[in-house]
Design an enzyme around this catalytic site. Structure first.
Site, PDB file in Angstrom:
ATOM      1  CB  CYS A 160      -0.956   0.008   1.185  1.00  0.00           C
ATOM      2  SG  CYS A 160      -2.171   1.347   1.064  1.00  0.00           S
ATOM      3  CB  CYS A 361      -4.466   3.778  -3.067  1.00  0.00           C
ATOM      4  SG  CYS A 361      -3.367   4.215  -1.713  1.00  0.00           S
TER       5      CYS A 361
END
Length: 421
Positions: A160, A361
Site C-alpha cells: 500500500c 488506494c
C-alpha cells in the site's frame, strides 16, 4: 499427514485464503492445502486508522484457524525450498509436499536492517511505523507537542504505497484539532517524483497539501537515521536536478551536503520500512534472478502464471506486478488464478479472464474524509462505474470515510475471505 494435493497454496494471508475459498466454492472435490506458519490473521488496511486512534487494533485480528476454508487442509509450517521439476514444496518440519498446481501468495517482509539506524530508532519514543505497530504510532502522536513531524518511505516497493501519506494527513488533522498545528511542520518526504501516480487523484491531493501547508519533498530517499541526534538523512535522487534542486525550506532546518545528502531533525518520525519478497521466494527458481525486479516473484502480468513453470501461479505482494500492492489488487487477481487453474485442469487451456492491473488506494485525508483512488496498469484511472454515478471519486468524501472505516472491513471478513467476491 497427507502430503499430496491437487493445489498447494503457499501463504495464508489475503491472497491465499481468498484463492482457496474461491476454488472450493467452484469445485468442492479439489484437495487443497494452505502452507502457513502464522496462527494470527490481520486486516492490515485498518492499521492506518489504528495509528490515528480511530479503530480498535484487536478488531483487525482473527485466529488463522478460523480463516481456513472448510475442506482445506492447513499445514502449519514454513516453506523452505522448491523443486518445480518434481512439483515439490519442501517444508521446515513436515517434509516434502507435492502438488499438481502451486499458488504462491506469501506476502511481503519488512527489511528493518536495510535502513541503517532504523532498528535502534524504533526503540525510541519518537519513531514509529503503522506497518509494524500502529498502536505505538498513536501513542507517539498523543505525546507530540510540536516540531517536525516527518513521514517517509523507502526506495523499495511497499505494501500500500499510499499508507505513509494517509497517516500524515490524519496527523495533520489531529494537530489542528488539538491546537498544535502552528507549532508543527508536517513534512512528507518521498523518493517518488509526484504525490500520486494517477494525475486526477494527484491534482486533488496536491490541492490538499497546499491548503494545509504540508511540506512536500519529492526525490527524498531515506538512507540513515541517527536516533541519538533525532535526525534522518536523505539522498536527493532527482535524475535531472536543477541549479536550485536543494533549496531548503526555511522552517525545517535542513542541512545539505555536497553529496546530495540532506539531514533533517525530527520530533516525530513515521516511516514505511524497506520491504522485499520473503527470502525463500528470493532464493527460489520462481524469482527474477537479476534486473530491477530481482528477488520478486516472476509472473505474467495478465495471466499471473510463471513463464517457465506452467502449473505455478503467483498473486499478491510478492509478485512483480507494475501496480500497487494492496488487498484490492488481490481481490482482482485471485479470480484470474482460480479460473485459469480450473480451465487448465479441465481443458488444458486458459480462461479468457485476465488481470488488468486493478488496484485501489483508499487515501484517508483527515478524520471523516477519504479519496478513493482506483486505477490499473499504466496509472489509468479505473473507478467503479456504478460508484461514479453517485459519488465524485476524484474528490474527498465523507461517504468514502464510512466505506473505509465500516464497509471495507465487513466486506473483507464476510465476503472476500469467504470467497464470495
Amino acid at each position: 499427514m497427507k502430503n499430496q494435493f491437487n493445489i498447494v497454496i503457499v501463504g495464508g494471508g489475503t491472497g491465499g485464503i481468498m484463492t482457496a475459498a474461491q476454488l472450493k466454492r467452484k469445485n468442492k472435490n479439489l484437495s487443497i492445502a494452505i502452507l502457513e506458519p502464522r496462527t494470527e490473521h490481520y486486516y492490515q488496511p485498518a492499521w492506518t486508522l489504528v495509528g490515528a486512534g480511530t479503530f480498535n487494533f484487536n478488531s483487525t485480528r482473527r485466529d488463522e484457524a478460523k480463516m481456513i476454508p472448510a475442506g482445506v487442509e492447513w499445514i502449519k509450517d514454513f516453506a523452505t525450498t522448491f523443486d518445480p521439476e518434481k512439483n515439490i514444496v519442501n517444508t521446515r518440519n513436515s517434509g516434502p509436499i507435492t502438488y499438481d498446481y502451486l499458488v504462491l501468495s506469501p506476502g511481503i517482509q519488512n527489511d528493518i536492517d536495510a535502513l541503517p539506524g532504523l532498528r535502534e530508532a524504533l526503540e525510541t519514543d519518537f519513531v514509529c511505523s503503522n506497518y509494524l505497530d500502529p498502536e505505538k504510532t498513536f501513542r507517539i502522536l498523543k505525546n507530540f507537542k510540536g516540531g517536525n513531524a516527518i513521514f517517509t518511505q523507502p526506495t523499495t516497493p511497499i505494501r500500500c504505497g499510499g499508507a505513509p501519506q494517509k497517516i500524515m494527513y490524519l496527523t495533520e488533522d489531529y494537530l489542528r484539532k488539538h491546537h498544535l498545528r502552528e507549532k508543527s511542520n508536517v513534512i512528507y518526504a518521498t523518493p517518488g517524483s509526484v504525490i500520486f501516480g494517477v494525475k486526477v487523484f494527484a491534482d486533488t491531493l496536491t490541492d490538499i497539501i497546499k491548503k494545509r501547508n504540508i511540506v512536500f519533498k519529492p526525490f527524498y530517499a531515506p538512507v540513515m537515521i541517527d536516533s541519538k541526534k533525532k535526525e534522518i538523512t536523505f539522498r536527493y535522487v532527482n535524475p535531472n536536478p536543477g541549479p536550485t534542486a536543494l533549496t531548503m525550506n526555511s522552517g525545517i532546518n535542513e542541512i545539505a551536503s555536497a553529496q546530495d545528502l540532506i539531514t533533517m531533525p525530527y520530533d516525530m518520525l513515521h516511516l514505511a520500512p524497506p520491504q522485499s519478497a520473503p527470502d525463500f521466494i528470493k532464493q527460489s527458481p520462481f524469482a527474477f534472478a537479476d534486473g530491477p525486479n530481482k528477488g520478486w516473484l516472476e509472473v505474467d502480468i495478465h495471466t499471473l502464471q510463471h513463464p517457465k513453470y506452467k502449473n505455478v501461479f503467483g498473486i499478491g505482494d510478492s509478485a512483480a506486478l507494475p501496480t500497487a500492492k494492496t488487498g484490492a489488487a488481490i481481490r482482482k487477481q485471485a479470480p484470474v488464478v482460480v479460473d485459469n487453474i480450473l480451465h487448465l485442469m479441465k481443458n488444458q487451456s486458459f480462461s479468457s479472464h485476465q488481470y488488468e492491473g486493478y488496484s485501489s488506494c483508499p487515501i484517508v485525508t483527515g478524520y471523516g474524509e477519504m479519496l478513493l483512488c482506483e486505477f490499473k496498469y499504466d496509472n489509468v484511472r479505473d473507478s467503479d462505474p456504478l460508484l461514479k454515478r453517485f459519488v465524485d471519486t476524484t474528490k474527498t468524501q465523507w461517504s468514502m470515510w464510512i466505506l473505509k472505516k465500516y464497509g471495507l472491513p465487513w466486506l473483507y471478513w464476510n465476503m472476500m475471505m469467504k470467497g464470495r467476491m
